[in-house]
Write a protein that holds these residues in place. Structure first.
Motif, PDB file in Angstrom:
ATOM      1  N   GLY A   1      29.208  -8.975 -34.800  1.00 47.21           N
ATOM      2  CA  GLY A   1      29.333  -8.926 -36.247  1.00 47.21           C
ATOM      3  C   GLY A   1      28.012  -8.959 -36.990  1.00 47.21           C
ATOM      4  N   PHE A   2      26.902  -9.131 -36.267  1.00 46.88           N
ATOM      5  CA  PHE A   2      25.601  -9.196 -36.933  1.00 46.88           C
ATOM      6  C   PHE A   2      25.316  -7.900 -37.692  1.00 46.88           C
ATOM      7  CE2 PHE A   2      21.065  -8.092 -36.833  1.00 46.88           C
ATOM      8  CZ  PHE A   2      20.565  -9.102 -37.634  1.00 46.88           C
ATOM      9  N   PHE A   3      25.507  -6.759 -37.016  1.00 46.75           N
ATOM     10  CA  PHE A   3      25.233  -5.473 -37.648  1.00 46.75           C
ATOM     11  C   PHE A   3      26.064  -5.309 -38.912  1.00 46.75           C
ATOM     12  CE2 PHE A   3      26.406  -1.024 -38.305  1.00 46.75           C
ATOM     13  CZ  PHE A   3      25.163  -0.490 -38.556  1.00 46.75           C
ATOM     14  N   ARG A   4      27.345  -5.571 -38.797  1.00 48.27           N
ATOM     15  CA  ARG A   4      28.242  -5.437 -39.942  1.00 48.27           C
ATOM     16  C   ARG A   4      27.801  -6.364 -41.074  1.00 48.27           C
ATOM     17  NH1 ARG A   4      32.678  -7.230 -42.534  1.00 48.27           N
ATOM     18  NH2 ARG A   4      34.282  -5.710 -43.076  1.00 48.27           N
ATOM     19  N   GLU A   5      27.412  -7.577 -40.731  1.00 49.43           N
ATOM     20  CA  GLU A   5      26.979  -8.545 -41.744  1.00 49.43           C
ATOM     21  C   GLU A   5      25.721  -8.064 -42.472  1.00 49.43           C
ATOM     22  OE1 GLU A   5      25.287 -13.094 -41.946  1.00 49.43           O
ATOM     23  OE2 GLU A   5      26.766 -12.611 -40.406  1.00 49.43           O
ATOM     24  N   VAL A   6      24.782  -7.495 -41.727  1.00 48.26           N
ATOM     25  CA  VAL A   6      23.549  -6.990 -42.340  1.00 48.26           C
ATOM     26  C   VAL A   6      23.878  -5.876 -43.333  1.00 48.26           C
ATOM     27  CG1 VAL A   6      21.418  -5.694 -41.879  1.00 48.26           C
ATOM     28  CG2 VAL A   6      22.011  -7.660 -40.475  1.00 48.26           C
ATOM     29  N   VAL A   7      24.724  -4.949 -42.911  1.00 52.28           N
ATOM     30  CA  VAL A   7      25.082  -3.821 -43.778  1.00 52.28           C
ATOM     31  C   VAL A   7      25.847  -4.314 -44.999  1.00 52.28           C
ATOM     32  CG1 VAL A   7      26.436  -1.698 -43.954  1.00 52.28           C
ATOM     33  CG2 VAL A   7      25.035  -2.116 -41.923  1.00 52.28           C
ATOM     34  N   MET A   8      26.817  -5.174 -44.797  1.00 45.25           N
ATOM     35  CA  MET A   8      27.620  -5.672 -45.915  1.00 45.25           C
ATOM     36  C   MET A   8      26.763  -6.499 -46.884  1.00 45.25           C
ATOM     37  SD  MET A   8      30.405  -4.170 -45.465  1.00 45.25           S
ATOM     38  CE  MET A   8      31.391  -4.902 -46.743  1.00 45.25           C
ATOM     39  N   THR A   9      25.820  -7.252 -46.369  1.00 47.18           N
ATOM     40  CA  THR A   9      24.917  -8.027 -47.227  1.00 47.18           C
ATOM     41  C   THR A   9      24.052  -7.088 -48.058  1.00 47.18           C
ATOM     42  OG1 THR A   9      24.904  -9.901 -45.701  1.00 47.18           O
ATOM     43  CG2 THR A   9      23.051  -9.732 -47.246  1.00 47.18           C
TER      44      THR A   9
END
Length: 117
Positions: A23-31
């Protein structure tokens, strides 16, 4: 066909930081997407108020976040607007801000599908 709005090499590097898809990648993009919207609104307000200092600050913040996400053209547009605002005289035309908003829409359109996986 225009080049991608988001540098695929940056996306690949960010994905490498999340090899287990935790989920790190998704979190970076969503942030990035969540933070960029309010910063664009601040930029729009500063422009509408003809406040070069507000425009400069907003463009500076946007420039860094965009560069980190691989939104290279958007980062360059923000850097140009930041420099322009430093002169303390904003042009009458909204072209610079409209171009930034349009480029952000391209970035968002490329990033959002990456988060749905």
């Amino acid at each position: 066909m225009p080049p991608p709005a988001i540098d695929p090499d940056v996306i690949a590097t960010l994905r490498e930081l999340d090899p287990d898809d935790d989920g790190f990648f998704r979190e970076v993009v969503m942030t990035f997407l969540a933070n960029t919207g309010p910063q664009l609104e601040t930029l729009r307000r500063g422009w509408a108020d003809r406040d070069p200092h507000a425009v400069e600050r907003a463009a500076h913040k946007l420039k860094g976040g965009c560069a980190a996400m691989g939104a290279n053209r958007l980062s360059r547009l923000c850097a140009q607007l930041e420099e322009l605002a430093r002169t303390a005289v904003l042009p009458e035309s909204d072209a610079d801000v409209l171009e930034i908003l349009a480029e952000y829409d391209r970035c968002r359109a490329e990033l959002e599908p990456l988060c749905s996986n």
